[in-house]
Design a protein around this motif. Structure first.
Motif, PDB file in Angstrom:
ATOM      1  N   SER A  10       0.833  -1.195   0.000  1.00  9.57           N
ATOM      2  CA  SER A  10       0.000   0.000   0.000  1.00  9.57           C
ATOM      3  C   SER A  10       0.874   1.255   0.000  1.00  9.57           C
ATOM      4  O   SER A  10       1.848   1.341   0.761  1.00  9.57           O
ATOM      5  CB  SER A  10      -0.911   0.009   1.233  1.00  9.57           C
ATOM      6  N   PRO A  11       0.568   2.246  -0.849  1.00  7.21           N
ATOM      7  CA  PRO A  11       1.365   3.485  -0.882  1.00  7.21           C
ATOM      8  C   PRO A  11       1.104   4.391   0.315  1.00  7.21           C
ATOM      9  O   PRO A  11       1.770   5.399   0.486  1.00  7.21           O
ATOM     10  CB  PRO A  11       0.906   4.147  -2.189  1.00  7.21           C
ATOM     11  N   TYR A  12       0.125   4.036   1.139  1.00  3.63           N
ATOM     12  CA  TYR A  12      -0.204   4.843   2.317  1.00  3.63           C
ATOM     13  C   TYR A  12      -0.507   3.908   3.490  1.00  3.63           C
ATOM     14  O   TYR A  12      -0.897   2.761   3.294  1.00  3.63           O
ATOM     15  CB  TYR A  12      -1.411   5.744   2.032  1.00  3.63           C
ATOM     16  N   PRO A  13      -0.312   4.366   4.705  1.00  3.68           N
ATOM     17  CA  PRO A  13      -0.581   3.505   5.871  1.00  3.68           C
ATOM     18  C   PRO A  13      -2.083   3.241   6.013  1.00  3.68           C
ATOM     19  O   PRO A  13      -2.911   4.142   5.832  1.00  3.68           O
ATOM     20  CB  PRO A  13      -0.038   4.323   7.052  1.00  3.68           C
ATOM     21  N   VAL A  14      -2.434   2.010   6.312  1.00  2.71           N
ATOM     22  CA  VAL A  14      -3.828   1.623   6.489  1.00  2.71           C
ATOM     23  C   VAL A  14      -4.094   1.430   7.984  1.00  2.71           C
ATOM     24  O   VAL A  14      -3.422   0.619   8.627  1.00  2.71           O
ATOM     25  CB  VAL A  14      -4.149   0.318   5.727  1.00  2.71           C
TER      26      VAL A  14
END
Length: 232
Positions: free
Chosen positions: A27-31
């Motif tokens: 994922s390119p961003y934190p989930v």
């Protein structure tokens, strides 16, 4: 998360849109943990749980889980042997054939692998809007889909390959029609729902069919197709 079915071996939930089955690897961003099914279910049930299969984050519907590794292996075997009948509903751009088979390889790690999807057209709608510059109206098909194989983004990629991308698909879809559904019709997100899964219970040997209930989004989709229904 609503539990649709539960016994001593496994259970099924109605997965909401926007939830990952487990922490995404790339994922390119934190989930946040609150958006990961594995975390939410382990916290709420106070025990170990294991996903049997996956649904993409924007896809809703029936998702199977177990409470033991042995049960996971048994149900995974049913998937591997293609003894799980999974049914999805989707909305796609344009008018598809009344039924069909999409038998096209899909790339996995840059290697083509076998992939097969069957579908049946349920309804067609024609809306009096020019979405894009090519046609004076916008036509859509509501389809029932059964994937024979289980590849990454299989349904989404297969319908894109036959020029009928799913509505709301930001990775493989049509941005003009996605925007029309989102902004004009106020139907947001990917129009793909895992409506049911059916198989023979490995332990009781009884047939099990688990179905996802309707929701506001698909009630609105049904109303749209009834209001603008036409016969191709």
């Amino acid at each position: 998360m609503n539990i649709l079915y539960q016994d001593d071996y496994f259970f099924a939930i109605d997965k909401p849109a926007g939830f990952f089955v487990h922490p995404p690897e790339f994922s390119p961003y934190p989930v946040p943990k609150e958006k990961i099914c594995l975390h939410v279910l382990r916290e709420s049930m106070k025990r170990e749980v294991f996903p049997v299969h996956r649904l993409d984050a924007p896809t809703t519907g029936v998702l199977l889980w177990t409470t033991s590794r042995d049960a996971t292996r048994e149900l995974s075997r049913l998937f591997m042997d293609r003894n799980m009948e999974k049914t999805y509903h989707a909305v796609v751009r344009g008018v598809v054939d009344t039924e069909g088979i999409i038998d096209l390889p899909l790339e996995f790690d840059d290697v083509p692998v076998e992939a097969c999807t069957t579908y049946k057209r349920l309804k067609v709608a024609e809306l009096p809007y020019a979405v894009g510059k090519k046609y004076p109206t916008a036509r859509y098909s509501w389809v029932e889909v059964r994937p024979v194989t289980g590849r990454w983004h299989q349904i989404r990629r297969h319908f894109d390959r036959i020029a009928h991308p799913l509505l709301g698909d930001i990775e493989h879809g049509d941005s003009h029609h996605n925007r029309f559904f989102r902004d004009t019709l106020e139907i947001r997100g990917l129009c793909l729902k895992a409506t049911s899964i059916e198989f023979v219970h490995p332990w009781t040997k009884q047939n099990v069919k688990i179905e996802a209930p309707s929701c506001d989004k698909w009630t609105r989709i049904e109303k749209l197709f009834n209001e603008y229904s036409f016969t191709p």
